[in-house]
Design a protein around this motif. Sequence first.
Motif, PDB file in Angstrom:
ATOM      1  N   CYS A 115       0.831  -1.215   0.000  1.00 24.53           N
ATOM      2  CA  CYS A 115       0.000   0.000   0.000  1.00 24.53           C
ATOM      3  C   CYS A 115       0.860   1.258   0.000  1.00 24.53           C
ATOM      4  O   CYS A 115       0.579   2.215  -0.722  1.00 24.53           O
ATOM      5  CB  CYS A 115      -0.931   0.000   1.207  1.00 24.53           C
ATOM      6  N   ARG A 116       1.909   1.252   0.821  1.00 27.28           N
ATOM      7  CA  ARG A 116       2.792   2.430   0.844  1.00 27.28           C
ATOM      8  C   ARG A 116       3.504   2.591  -0.500  1.00 27.28           C
ATOM      9  O   ARG A 116       3.710   3.702  -0.981  1.00 27.28           O
ATOM     10  CB  ARG A 116       3.830   2.301   1.958  1.00 27.28           C
ATOM     11  N   SER A 117       3.848   1.493  -1.125  1.00 30.08           N
ATOM     12  CA  SER A 117       4.491   1.560  -2.437  1.00 30.08           C
ATOM     13  C   SER A 117       3.554   2.173  -3.470  1.00 30.08           C
ATOM     14  O   SER A 117       3.978   2.999  -4.279  1.00 30.08           O
ATOM     15  CB  SER A 117       4.932   0.167  -2.890  1.00 30.08           C
ATOM     16  N   PHE A 118       2.276   1.777  -3.430  1.00 27.85           N
ATOM     17  CA  PHE A 118       1.308   2.371  -4.359  1.00 27.85           C
ATOM     18  C   PHE A 118       1.122   3.864  -4.084  1.00 27.85           C
ATOM     19  O   PHE A 118       0.996   4.665  -5.009  1.00 27.85           O
ATOM     20  CB  PHE A 118      -0.037   1.647  -4.287  1.00 27.85           C
ATOM     21  N   MET A 119       1.120   4.239  -2.807  1.00 27.64           N
ATOM     22  CA  MET A 119       0.992   5.651  -2.456  1.00 27.64           C
ATOM     23  C   MET A 119       2.184   6.439  -3.022  1.00 27.64           C
ATOM     24  O   MET A 119       2.011   7.501  -3.624  1.00 27.64           O
ATOM     25  CB  MET A 119       0.936   5.814  -0.936  1.00 27.64           C
ATOM     26  N   LEU A 120       3.376   5.905  -2.846  1.00 30.46           N
ATOM     27  CA  LEU A 120       4.563   6.590  -3.361  1.00 30.46           C
ATOM     28  C   LEU A 120       4.624   6.550  -4.882  1.00 30.46           C
ATOM     29  O   LEU A 120       5.124   7.480  -5.515  1.00 30.46           O
ATOM     30  CB  LEU A 120       5.823   5.975  -2.764  1.00 30.46           C
ATOM     31  N   LEU A 121       4.110   5.496  -5.459  1.00 26.85           N
ATOM     32  CA  LEU A 121       4.053   5.414  -6.919  1.00 26.85           C
ATOM     33  C   LEU A 121       3.135   6.504  -7.462  1.00 26.85           C
ATOM     34  O   LEU A 121       3.437   7.126  -8.487  1.00 26.85           O
ATOM     35  CB  LEU A 121       3.571   4.027  -7.350  1.00 26.85           C
ATOM     36  N   SER A 122       2.044   6.771  -6.745  1.00 27.77           N
ATOM     37  CA  SER A 122       1.146   7.856  -7.127  1.00 27.77           C
ATOM     38  C   SER A 122       1.876   9.201  -7.054  1.00 27.77           C
ATOM     39  O   SER A 122       1.756  10.038  -7.957  1.00 27.77           O
ATOM     40  CB  SER A 122      -0.075   7.865  -6.204  1.00 27.77           C
ATOM     41  N   LYS A 123       2.633   9.402  -5.989  1.00 29.41           N
ATOM     42  CA  LYS A 123       3.418  10.636  -5.843  1.00 29.41           C
ATOM     43  C   LYS A 123       4.433  10.741  -6.981  1.00 29.41           C
ATOM     44  O   LYS A 123       4.627  11.811  -7.568  1.00 29.41           O
ATOM     45  CB  LYS A 123       4.129  10.638  -4.494  1.00 29.41           C
ATOM     46  N   PHE A 124       5.070   9.621  -7.285  1.00 28.58           N
ATOM     47  CA  PHE A 124       6.063   9.584  -8.356  1.00 28.58           C
ATOM     48  C   PHE A 124       5.440  10.007  -9.686  1.00 28.58           C
ATOM     49  O   PHE A 124       5.970  10.847 -10.404  1.00 28.58           O
ATOM     50  CB  PHE A 124       6.652   8.173  -8.449  1.00 28.58           C
ATOM     51  N   TYR A 125       4.273   9.426 -10.022  1.00 29.65           N
ATOM     52  CA  TYR A 125       3.606   9.772 -11.281  1.00 29.65           C
ATOM     53  C   TYR A 125       3.149  11.225 -11.308  1.00 29.65           C
ATOM     54  O   TYR A 125       3.209  11.883 -12.342  1.00 29.65           O
ATOM     55  CB  TYR A 125       2.409   8.845 -11.533  1.00 29.65           C
ATOM     56  N   THR A 126       2.707  11.727 -10.171  1.00 30.29           N
ATOM     57  CA  THR A 126       2.278  13.132 -10.113  1.00 30.29           C
ATOM     58  C   THR A 126       3.451  14.057 -10.409  1.00 30.29           C
ATOM     59  O   THR A 126       3.338  14.971 -11.217  1.00 30.29           O
ATOM     60  CB  THR A 126       1.671  13.444  -8.725  1.00 30.29           C
ATOM     61  N   GLU A 127       4.579  13.810  -9.726  1.00 32.03           N
ATOM     62  CA  GLU A 127       5.767  14.654  -9.954  1.00 32.03           C
ATOM     63  C   GLU A 127       6.287  14.502 -11.377  1.00 32.03           C
ATOM     64  O   GLU A 127       6.700  15.482 -11.997  1.00 32.03           O
ATOM     65  CB  GLU A 127       6.864  14.284  -8.947  1.00 32.03           C
ATOM     66  N   LEU A 128       6.223  13.304 -11.890  1.00 37.44           N
ATOM     67  CA  LEU A 128       6.701  13.062 -13.256  1.00 37.44           C
ATOM     68  C   LEU A 128       5.813  13.760 -14.283  1.00 37.44           C
ATOM     69  O   LEU A 128       6.316  14.394 -15.209  1.00 37.44           O
ATOM     70  CB  LEU A 128       6.746  11.554 -13.517  1.00 37.44           C
ATOM     71  N   SER A 129       4.500  13.691 -14.082  1.00 33.96           N
ATOM     72  CA  SER A 129       3.600  14.348 -15.037  1.00 33.96           C
ATOM     73  C   SER A 129       3.728  15.850 -14.982  1.00 33.96           C
ATOM     74  O   SER A 129       3.634  16.523 -16.016  1.00 33.96           O
ATOM     75  CB  SER A 129       2.161  13.924 -14.771  1.00 33.96           C
ATOM     76  N   GLU A 130       3.973  16.411 -13.804  1.00 32.77           N
ATOM     77  CA  GLU A 130       4.171  17.853 -13.700  1.00 32.77           C
ATOM     78  C   GLU A 130       5.442  18.284 -14.416  1.00 32.77           C
ATOM     79  O   GLU A 130       5.503  19.374 -14.985  1.00 32.77           O
ATOM     80  CB  GLU A 130       4.229  18.274 -12.229  1.00 32.77           C
ATOM     81  N   GLU A 131       6.451  17.438 -14.379  1.00 31.15           N
ATOM     82  CA  GLU A 131       7.708  17.748 -15.044  1.00 31.15           C
ATOM     83  C   GLU A 131       7.576  17.681 -16.565  1.00 31.15           C
ATOM     84  O   GLU A 131       8.178  18.459 -17.279  1.00 31.15           O
ATOM     85  CB  GLU A 131       8.794  16.778 -14.563  1.00 31.15           C
ATOM     86  N   VAL A 132       6.779  16.754 -17.045  1.00 28.27           N
ATOM     87  CA  VAL A 132       6.630  16.552 -18.487  1.00 28.27           C
ATOM     88  C   VAL A 132       5.786  17.657 -19.120  1.00 28.27           C
ATOM     89  O   VAL A 132       6.006  18.040 -20.254  1.00 28.27           O
ATOM     90  CB  VAL A 132       6.053  15.149 -18.776  1.00 28.27           C
ATOM     91  N   GLU A 133       4.831  18.162 -18.367  1.00 32.27           N
ATOM     92  CA  GLU A 133       3.924  19.181 -18.947  1.00 32.27           C
ATOM     93  C   GLU A 133       4.601  20.439 -19.312  1.00 32.27           C
ATOM     94  O   GLU A 133       5.499  20.956 -18.997  1.00 32.27           O
ATOM     95  CB  GLU A 133       2.802  19.483 -17.952  1.00 32.27           C
TER      96      GLU A 133
END
Length: 139
Positions: A121-139
């Motif tokens: 569960c914590r890994s999925f939570m951090l994976l969500s954070k990872f994708y959020t930061e990654l998508s903000e960087e790509v935009e």
Amino acid sequence: YVCAGREGLSEPLVKASLEKWKQMTRLSLSQIQGMSDASSEFAYRSGIAEEGIDMKLEHAIASIKDVLLGRRHEQLKFDYVLHSVRAETQKKCTKESMATLAMFRDVVLSSVKDRSYDIGCRSFMLLSKFYTELSEEVE
């Protein structure tokens, strides 16, 4: 010479060193450039840089994996991935982002196998954070 002044040049060790220097073969800058191989020098330096980057990547991912599997609640940063994406002009997946995703996959799969659902569960939570930061960087 600066420390001992002109008198320092008369010392035997300094005299011998100066004589040896005068007898040595001298090369001009154009001769040195003619003897060098710029392409092999570039390849050598690029190889060293790549090895260092790969080692840092492995260390960063191992640290995150260790925190997750050790159930430690430390703040995890994904700067190494964001920097690589920022440097990529076409904003495509980098080896850093793919290695991080592979690490998350491994942690989640091992946590399910071991019935350590809190880690998953914590890994999925951090994976969500990872994708959020990654998508903000790509935009």
